[in-house]
Design a protein around this motif. Structure first.
Motif, PDB file in Angstrom:
ATOM      1  N   ILE A  45     -10.136   6.266  -3.312  1.00 15.14           N
ATOM      2  CA  ILE A  45     -10.554   5.517  -4.567  1.00 15.14           C
ATOM      3  C   ILE A  45      -9.510   5.899  -5.591  1.00 15.14           C
ATOM      4  O   ILE A  45      -8.730   4.707  -6.200  1.00 15.14           O
ATOM      5  N   ASP A  46      -8.772   7.097  -5.613  1.00 10.75           N
ATOM      6  CA  ASP A  46      -7.794   7.515  -6.495  1.00 10.75           C
ATOM      7  C   ASP A  46      -6.415   6.720  -6.090  1.00 10.75           C
ATOM      8  O   ASP A  46      -5.614   6.378  -7.065  1.00 10.75           O
ATOM      9  N   HIS A  71      -4.625   0.131  -9.921  1.00  9.68           N
ATOM     10  CA  HIS A  71      -4.972  -1.348  -9.680  1.00  9.68           C
ATOM     11  C   HIS A  71      -6.298  -1.625 -10.128  1.00  9.68           C
ATOM     12  O   HIS A  71      -6.650  -2.856 -10.616  1.00  9.68           O
ATOM     13  N   HIS A  72      -7.200  -0.919  -9.901  1.00  9.78           N
ATOM     14  CA  HIS A  72      -8.744  -1.005 -10.273  1.00  9.78           C
ATOM     15  C   HIS A  72      -8.845  -1.361 -11.589  1.00  9.78           C
ATOM     16  O   HIS A  72      -9.503  -2.468 -12.105  1.00  9.78           O
ATOM     17  N   VAL A  73      -8.021  -0.370 -12.463  1.00  5.39           N
ATOM     18  CA  VAL A  73      -8.134  -0.385 -14.070  1.00  5.39           C
ATOM     19  C   VAL A  73      -7.510  -1.812 -14.313  1.00  5.39           C
ATOM     20  O   VAL A  73      -7.837  -2.369 -15.560  1.00  5.39           O
ATOM     21  N   LEU A  74      -6.405  -2.091 -13.755  1.00  3.96           N
ATOM     22  CA  LEU A  74      -5.709  -3.605 -14.138  1.00  3.96           C
ATOM     23  C   LEU A  74      -6.562  -4.727 -14.106  1.00  3.96           C
ATOM     24  O   LEU A  74      -6.613  -5.502 -14.924  1.00  3.96           O
ATOM     25  N   TRP A  75      -7.372  -4.483 -12.953  1.00  4.71           N
ATOM     26  CA  TRP A  75      -8.487  -5.551 -12.728  1.00  4.71           C
ATOM     27  C   TRP A  75      -9.448  -5.546 -13.592  1.00  4.71           C
ATOM     28  O   TRP A  75      -9.851  -6.504 -14.228  1.00  4.71           O
ATOM     29  N   LEU A  91     -15.728  -9.716  -8.568  1.00  5.23           N
ATOM     30  CA  LEU A  91     -16.046  -8.359  -8.104  1.00  5.23           C
ATOM     31  C   LEU A  91     -15.330  -8.332  -6.568  1.00  5.23           C
ATOM     32  O   LEU A  91     -14.863  -7.282  -6.069  1.00  5.23           O
ATOM     33  N   ALA A  92     -15.289  -9.359  -5.939  1.00  4.32           N
ATOM     34  CA  ALA A  92     -14.674  -9.654  -4.611  1.00  4.32           C
ATOM     35  C   ALA A  92     -13.157  -9.564  -4.813  1.00  4.32           C
ATOM     36  O   ALA A  92     -12.312  -9.052  -3.732  1.00  4.32           O
ATOM     37  N   GLN A  93     -12.683  -9.452  -5.903  1.00  7.28           N
ATOM     38  CA  GLN A  93     -11.303  -9.471  -6.162  1.00  7.28           C
ATOM     39  C   GLN A  93     -10.934  -7.896  -6.546  1.00  7.28           C
ATOM     40  O   GLN A  93      -9.823  -7.530  -6.841  1.00  7.28           O
ATOM     41  N   ASP A  94     -11.942  -7.173  -6.822  1.00  5.54           N
ATOM     42  CA  ASP A  94     -11.624  -5.851  -7.286  1.00  5.54           C
ATOM     43  C   ASP A  94     -10.818  -5.088  -6.129  1.00  5.54           C
ATOM     44  O   ASP A  94     -11.373  -5.056  -4.886  1.00  5.54           O
ATOM     45  N   PRO A  95      -9.569  -4.305  -6.534  1.00  2.58           N
ATOM     46  CA  PRO A  95      -9.014  -3.687  -5.341  1.00  2.58           C
ATOM     47  C   PRO A  95      -9.776  -2.618  -4.435  1.00  2.58           C
ATOM     48  O   PRO A  95      -9.564  -2.370  -3.422  1.00  2.58           O
TER      49      PRO A  95
END
Length: 98
Positions: free
Chosen positions: A15-16, A21-25, A62-66
């Motif tokens: 996760i880390d 990338h998740h935060v940018l998304w 949601l499907a595009q979330d890293p």
């Protein structure tokens, strides 16, 4: 309106590795007007997202979330229609239908 409960299905190390990338998304989803609030669960087993708009658009995002792309999280979507809110949050209430 939607509550998205994101649950990690991979170790926190994985996760880390995708967190930046998740935060940018997330920031892009806020800029697009889809997300209203988000944050991690305690204990750290996932996160919660408060979203607006159409379910299909939300599912596509949601499907595009890293985390999703890497197979690190599961997403449970609950639709609800807020009829009461605390003072200052009235904009979240559903408009009455005629």
């Amino acid at each position: 309106m939607f509550i998205v409960s994101l649950s990690y299905i991979a170790p926190l190390e994985e996760i880390d590795a995708q967190l930046e990338h998740h935060v940018l998304w997330l920031k892009q989803c806020y800029a697009d007007g889809l997300f209203l609030a988000s944050g991690r669960k305690e204990p750290r087993t996932g996160g919660i997202i408060l979203a607006t708009g159409e379910r299909q658009r939300l599912q596509q995002q949601l499907a595009q979330d890293p985390f999703a792309v890497a197979g690190l999280a599961r997403y449970d979507i609950t639709e609800f229609h807020p009829s009461m809110t605390a003072a200052g949050l009235e904009a979240l209430q559903d408009s009455p239908t005629a």
